[in-house]
Design a protein around this motif. Structure first.
Motif, PDB file in Angstrom:
ATOM      1  N   SER A 144       0.845  -1.184   0.000  1.00 53.54           N
ATOM      2  CA  SER A 144       0.000   0.000   0.000  1.00 53.54           C
ATOM      3  C   SER A 144       0.889   1.246   0.000  1.00 53.54           C
ATOM      4  CB  SER A 144      -0.927  -0.025   1.213  1.00 53.54           C
ATOM      5  OG  SER A 144      -0.197  -0.277   2.397  1.00 53.54           O
ATOM      6  N   SER A 152      -3.871   3.052   5.014  1.00 55.11           N
ATOM      7  CA  SER A 152      -3.698   2.847   3.573  1.00 55.11           C
ATOM      8  C   SER A 152      -4.463   3.900   2.770  1.00 55.11           C
ATOM      9  CB  SER A 152      -4.205   1.460   3.177  1.00 55.11           C
ATOM     10  OG  SER A 152      -3.382   0.462   3.731  1.00 55.11           O
ATOM     11  N   THR A 338       2.659  -1.702   9.009  1.00 55.24           N
ATOM     12  CA  THR A 338       2.836  -1.099   7.704  1.00 55.24           C
ATOM     13  C   THR A 338       1.565  -1.202   6.920  1.00 55.24           C
ATOM     14  OG1 THR A 338       3.629  -3.130   6.745  1.00 55.24           O
ATOM     15  CG2 THR A 338       5.271  -1.645   7.660  1.00 55.24           C
TER      16      THR A 338
HETATM   17 MG    MG Z   1      -0.048  -1.869   3.892  1.00 57.70          MG
END
Ligand code: MG
Ligand code: TXA
Length: 338
Positions: A144, A152, A338
């Motif tokens: 992303s 995201s 993340t």
């Molecule tokens: Mg991601």
């Protein structure tokens, strides 16, 4: 400087897509829309280019990337074995929001898979993504398109706000339709294992390939996200701390509003409280529409500068599985993912 191109139609955007494809071949980073969220793409076979993804995101090196392709044949070239289950699922769901983890071919660099002997592949169902991959004629590694600690992106604007000049080219194809990241299914183990729920539900996958294992899903007590390598619990998190609530319980919301602090509220229930301190976003009660709206709503609340976000937790039922997973991760204490 980042180059941004608005792609309103494929024919009108052909030159920009060709330019972005050239940038990918030259080892540069290109953000592009998929049907789920925007991806930050690089040549998956070029270690130096992939290293730039990790650097731009601030992503831990132990979190492998998804490699995007535009055909089943291209996916097969990245894998050491292509089981019948992969063939069935790709035929049924590609292009679409399903990522398959398979034994990797030696041509895929270690950095792309974070050292794993498996590779994650998917064909995204977005005309701009497919055109870009087709024009570049290379597999495109893309997480992303956000900094590691952020929600995201579902618009090109979110990409720009998060990555600023860390991305070379942005293809703006408008808001994404799906809104949540793809379902990730590991086919390198037996039975296949669900690593990340997405909008393609496990029971739908089982209709095609039979039983899959769903770690922790059978006892969905709302406390634990699923495990995927390099993925911490606190993932998909807005800047403001996020709290989940049972929609029928208003006590916490009343308590927070009474402090006078600016509070964001993603409401499923009909609002019972009104206060100038409350930034209310009424969420759709349909899971598909809720998913499409979620990240943009969190971006809006962060933009409004709220100090805390309260989210009404949707019901514990399969249609809400992916949404509940992302909400739990967003609300998990500790380090961000993340
Ligand atoms: Mg991601
Ligand atoms: O919808 C999506 O999947 C978006 C768009 C851009 O395609 N991409 C995305 O990428 O969400 P990312 O990097 O944010 O998430 C990739 C997920 C992570 O949970 C990662 O651990 C898992 O896929 N993954 C990648 N390669 C894997 C592997 N070899 N084995 C197990 N899990 C893997």
């Amino acid at each position: 400087m980042t180059e941004v191109y608005n792609i309103e139609s494929l024919s009108q955007g052909a030159a920009a897509i060709e330019h972005a494809a050239e940038a990918l071949r030259a080892g540069r980073l290109v953000a592009f829309p998929t049907e789920t969220v925007y991806g930050l793409g690089a040549n998956a076979l070029d270690s130096a280019a992939v290293a730039r993804i990790f650097a731009a995101k601030g992503r831990p090196a132990n979190n492998p990337l998804i490699v995007h392709v535009n055909s089943t044949a291209a996916a097969r070239e990245l894998t050491a074995e292509w089981p019948a289950t992969a063939e069935l699922l790709a035929a049924r769901f590609w292009p679409g929001p399903l990522t398959l983890v398979l034994r990797k071919h030696s041509s895929v660099p270690d950095i792309t898979t974070a050292g794993a002997d498996t590779v994650a592949v998917r064909a995204p169902a977005h005309p701009v993504a497919l055109a870009l991959i087709g024009a570049a004629k290379i597999p495109v590694a893309a997480p992303s398109a956000n900094r590691s600690c952020e929600v995201s992106p579902t618009t090109a604007e979110h990409v720009r706000k998060s990555l600023a000049d860390r991305v070379d080219v942005v293809l703006n194809g408008g808001p994404t339709s799906g809104g949540l990241e793809s379902t990730v299914l590991d086919l390198s183990v037996n039975p296949p294992r669900l690593l990340r729920p997405g909008m393609i539900a496990p029971s739908v996958l089982e209709n095609v390939i039979g039983t899959i294992s769903r770690p922790q899903l059978d006892r969905d007590d709302g406390s634990k996200p699923l495990a995927s390598p390099g993925t911490s619990a606190r993932h998909y998190a807005p800047r403001a701390p996020m709290e989940l609530r049972v929609p029928s319980d208003s006590s916490r919301l009343e308590q927070l509003v009474a402090t006078g602090a600016k509070i964001g509220w993603l409401a499923l229930a009909r609002p019972t409280i009104d206060s100038p301190a409350l930034v209310l976003i009424q969420m759709p009660t349909d899971p598909i529409a809720f998913a499409a709206r979620l990240y943009a709503a969190l971006h809006e609340l962060d933009g409004a500068g709220v100090g805390r976000i309260i989210v009404d937790m949707p019901p514990d039922d399969e249609a809400w599985l992916a949404v509940r997973d992302r909400l739990r991760r967003g609300a998990a204490p500790g380090e961000r993912g993340t």
